[in-house]
Design a protein around this motif. Structure first.
Motif, PDB file in Angstrom:
ATOM      1  N   PHE A 142       0.866  -1.180   0.000  1.00  0.00           N
ATOM      2  CA  PHE A 142       0.000   0.000   0.000  1.00  0.00           C
ATOM      3  C   PHE A 142       0.904   1.231   0.000  1.00  0.00           C
ATOM      4  O   PHE A 142       1.055   1.895   1.012  1.00  0.00           O
ATOM      5  CB  PHE A 142      -0.920  -0.037   1.213  1.00  0.00           C
ATOM      6  N   VAL A 143       1.522   1.504  -1.138  1.00  0.00           N
ATOM      7  CA  VAL A 143       2.434   2.638  -1.268  1.00  0.00           C
ATOM      8  C   VAL A 143       1.724   3.832  -1.886  1.00  0.00           C
ATOM      9  O   VAL A 143       1.807   4.959  -1.383  1.00  0.00           O
ATOM     10  CB  VAL A 143       3.677   2.249  -2.095  1.00  0.00           C
ATOM     11  N   LEU A 144       1.032   3.611  -2.980  1.00  0.00           N
ATOM     12  CA  LEU A 144       0.295   4.692  -3.636  1.00  0.00           C
ATOM     13  C   LEU A 144      -1.067   4.824  -2.981  1.00  0.00           C
ATOM     14  O   LEU A 144      -1.846   3.874  -2.946  1.00  0.00           O
ATOM     15  CB  LEU A 144       0.136   4.398  -5.129  1.00  0.00           C
ATOM     16  N   GLY A 145      -1.379   6.001  -2.428  1.00  0.00           N
ATOM     17  CA  GLY A 145      -2.640   6.198  -1.721  1.00  0.00           C
ATOM     18  C   GLY A 145      -3.198   7.587  -1.948  1.00  0.00           C
ATOM     19  O   GLY A 145      -2.699   8.354  -2.772  1.00  0.00           O
ATOM     20  N   GLY A 146      -4.226   7.924  -1.176  1.00  0.00           N
ATOM     21  CA  GLY A 146      -4.851   9.236  -1.300  1.00  0.00           C
ATOM     22  C   GLY A 146      -5.462   9.444  -2.671  1.00  0.00           C
ATOM     23  O   GLY A 146      -5.744   8.493  -3.408  1.00  0.00           O
ATOM     24  N   PRO A 147      -5.680  10.697  -3.061  1.00  0.00           N
ATOM     25  CA  PRO A 147      -6.315  10.972  -4.354  1.00  0.00           C
ATOM     26  C   PRO A 147      -5.465  10.593  -5.555  1.00  0.00           C
ATOM     27  O   PRO A 147      -5.985  10.527  -6.670  1.00  0.00           O
ATOM     28  CB  PRO A 147      -6.571  12.485  -4.305  1.00  0.00           C
ATOM     29  N   ASP A 148      -4.180  10.335  -5.367  1.00  0.00           N
ATOM     30  CA  ASP A 148      -3.350   9.871  -6.476  1.00  0.00           C
ATOM     31  C   ASP A 148      -3.693   8.435  -6.863  1.00  0.00           C
ATOM     32  O   ASP A 148      -3.419   8.002  -7.982  1.00  0.00           O
ATOM     33  CB  ASP A 148      -1.871   9.957  -6.114  1.00  0.00           C
ATOM     34  N   ALA A 149      -4.284   7.691  -5.926  1.00  0.00           N
ATOM     35  CA  ALA A 149      -4.633   6.298  -6.191  1.00  0.00           C
ATOM     36  C   ALA A 149      -6.124   6.098  -6.408  1.00  0.00           C
ATOM     37  O   ALA A 149      -6.534   5.184  -7.120  1.00  0.00           O
ATOM     38  CB  ALA A 149      -4.162   5.412  -5.032  1.00  0.00           C
ATOM     39  N   ASP A 150      -6.933   6.946  -5.781  1.00  0.00           N
ATOM     40  CA  ASP A 150      -8.378   6.725  -5.785  1.00  0.00           C
ATOM     41  C   ASP A 150      -9.079   8.076  -5.672  1.00  0.00           C
ATOM     42  O   ASP A 150      -8.781   8.857  -4.767  1.00  0.00           O
ATOM     43  CB  ASP A 150      -8.762   5.820  -4.609  1.00  0.00           C
ATOM     44  N   THR A 151      -9.992   8.352  -6.558  1.00  0.00           N
ATOM     45  CA  THR A 151     -10.708   9.625  -6.532  1.00  0.00           C
ATOM     46  C   THR A 151     -11.558   9.744  -5.274  1.00  0.00           C
ATOM     47  O   THR A 151     -12.257   8.811  -4.881  1.00  0.00           O
ATOM     48  CB  THR A 151     -11.600   9.759  -7.777  1.00  0.00           C
ATOM     49  N   GLY A 152     -11.489  10.920  -4.626  1.00  0.00           N
ATOM     50  CA  GLY A 152     -12.267  11.165  -3.429  1.00  0.00           C
ATOM     51  C   GLY A 152     -13.421  12.109  -3.697  1.00  0.00           C
ATOM     52  O   GLY A 152     -13.380  12.928  -4.627  1.00  0.00           O
ATOM     53  N   LEU A 153     -14.441  12.004  -2.871  1.00  0.00           N
ATOM     54  CA  LEU A 153     -15.641  12.817  -3.036  1.00  0.00           C
ATOM     55  C   LEU A 153     -16.297  13.040  -1.682  1.00  0.00           C
ATOM     56  O   LEU A 153     -16.326  12.120  -0.842  1.00  0.00           O
ATOM     57  CB  LEU A 153     -16.615  12.105  -3.978  1.00  0.00           C
ATOM     58  N   THR A 154     -16.812  14.233  -1.449  1.00  0.00           N
ATOM     59  CA  THR A 154     -17.533  14.488  -0.205  1.00  0.00           C
ATOM     60  C   THR A 154     -18.755  13.575  -0.094  1.00  0.00           C
ATOM     61  O   THR A 154     -19.381  13.207  -1.088  1.00  0.00           O
ATOM     62  CB  THR A 154     -18.012  15.944  -0.123  1.00  0.00           C
TER      63      THR A 154
END
Length: 383
Positions: free
Chosen positions: A231-243
């Motif tokens: 689990f190296v690539l995380g946050g919005p670089d790995a998965d689109t986030g939304l409120t």
């Protein structure tokens, strides 16, 4: 009778939570300068780009680029190399009219400073006596894990950690009470050069053991740490986030239904937020007053109307003094359920909302809807 319940939590660096925190930080800045601000802010974060959109009517123009940069820095993400789109406009005049001049006033009933609900919707509050926080144990343990994960990273206890992470806790219940810890899943973003076995040992010692003290693992408990293996690539670089995409994390997991309205980014005239806080406040006080060991409160509102169109209390057969319909009548008597009344009772014009966005909106003593200050009033109303 055995049952299994699973609750989830995510860290502040999870892409959805990053968006919730940005949205609530925009709300907080507006309220800090203008407590009457109307805010409905949505955020999308993906690789290299963050979009902040929505409707804001306020005497203050929020400094969105500064807010986004501050949130990214506080969480631990790089503030460079990201494009920012800001797409904000004023609240719809039709919605504003319904809030400012509710139906009752338009029908000739003088209401003074009352407000109509900012939307229709159903809100659910829940409380139980499993923990001192009057929350389900599985939910509280999941949040303790992600909070511990963030603290271990920020204090340098586990320097290999990065901001993204999530936890999942499955508890075995016997006759409605938590009996044993069945499964724990912990996924923690980490640096590329980490040694997996050493990281796993550190996570067990510094995060899991403290977080699981209320129901420690036994020899049959399954503990899965980074089950994907990496689990190296995380946050919005790995998965689109939304409120608004972690509704059950924000509330009660599988223990209570959800009305469907998200919380973050909305001022308190939006009853899908303030009504949910009031429903929790009511449920917690009913349990704290020993009127039930479990309680679910459901409120429903119509846009532009001051009073809820439904107030329902369900104690799941655990009521000790009177029937559920009696508790519903007592709720209407003891608590102010209009939007203006909720805002006043819970002091919801203050800039307190960015703190709510991570590790659950409920079960944390520093929020006004967690106060147990209506116990006597409820007891007097039903005894």
């Amino acid at each position: 009778m055995k049952k299994y319940y699973t609750a989830e939590s995510v860290t502040e660096g999870h892409p959805d939570k990053l968006c919730d925190i940005i949205a609530d930080s925009v709300l907080d800045e507006c309220l800090a300068y203008d407590p009457a601000s109307r805010v409905a802010c949505e955020v999308l974060a993906t690789r290299g780009r963050i979009t902040v959109a929505g409707e804001i009517t306020s005497r203050h123009i929020p400094r969105v680029p500064e807010i986004v940069e501050r949130v990214l820095k506080d969480i631990g993400y790089s503030t460079g190399g990201r494009m920012l789109d800001v797409l904000l406009h004023r609240q719809s005049p039709d919605i504003a009219a319904g809030v400012n001049t509710p139906l009752e006033e338009r029908n000739g009933q003088s209401l003074g400073t009352q407000l109509g609900a900012g939307d229709q919707g159903v809100m659910v509050g829940y409380a139980c006596d499993e923990t001192p926080e009057k929350m389900p144990l599985a939910v509280m343990m999941a949040h303790r894990i992600t909070h511990g994960l963030t603290m271990a990273r920020k204090t340098g206890q586990i320097p290999e950690l990065l901001p993204d992470g999530k936890a999942q806790v499955t508890v075995e219940y016997e006759n409605g009470r938590p009996e044993r810890l069945d499964t724990v899943v912990l996924s923690a973003q980490h640096r590329d050069d980490v040694r997996p076995a050493e990281l796993e040992q550190a996570l067990r010692e510094k995060v899991l053991i403290p977080a699981l003290r209320a129901l420690p693992p036994d020899e049959d408990t399954r503990i899965l740490i980074n089950p994907s293996g990496r689990f190296v690539l995380g946050g919005p670089d790995a998965d689109t986030g939304l409120t608004g995409r972690k509704l059950m994390v924000d509330s009660y997991g599988p223990f209570a239904p959800h009305g469907g309205g998200a919380f973050s980014g909305k001022d308190a005239t939006k009853v899908d937020r303030s009504g949910a806080y009031m429903a929790r406040y009511i449920a917690r006080n009913i349990v704290a007053a020993s009127l039930a060991s479990r309680c679910q409160v459901t409120l429903a509102y119509a846009i532009g109307v001051t009073q809820p169109v439904m107030v329902e209390v369900d104690t799941f057969g655990t009521g000790t003094v009177c029937a559920d319909d009696c508790l519903a009548m007592a709720t209407r008597y003891v608590f102010e359920l209009t939007p203006a009344g909720i805002i006043h009772a819970l002091k919801l014009t203050r800039p307190i909302f960015a703190k709510t966005a991570c590790c659950g909106h409920f079960g944390r003593a520093d929020f006004p809807w967690e106060q147990e200050d209506r116990i006597k009033a409820l007891q007097d109303a039903v005894l």
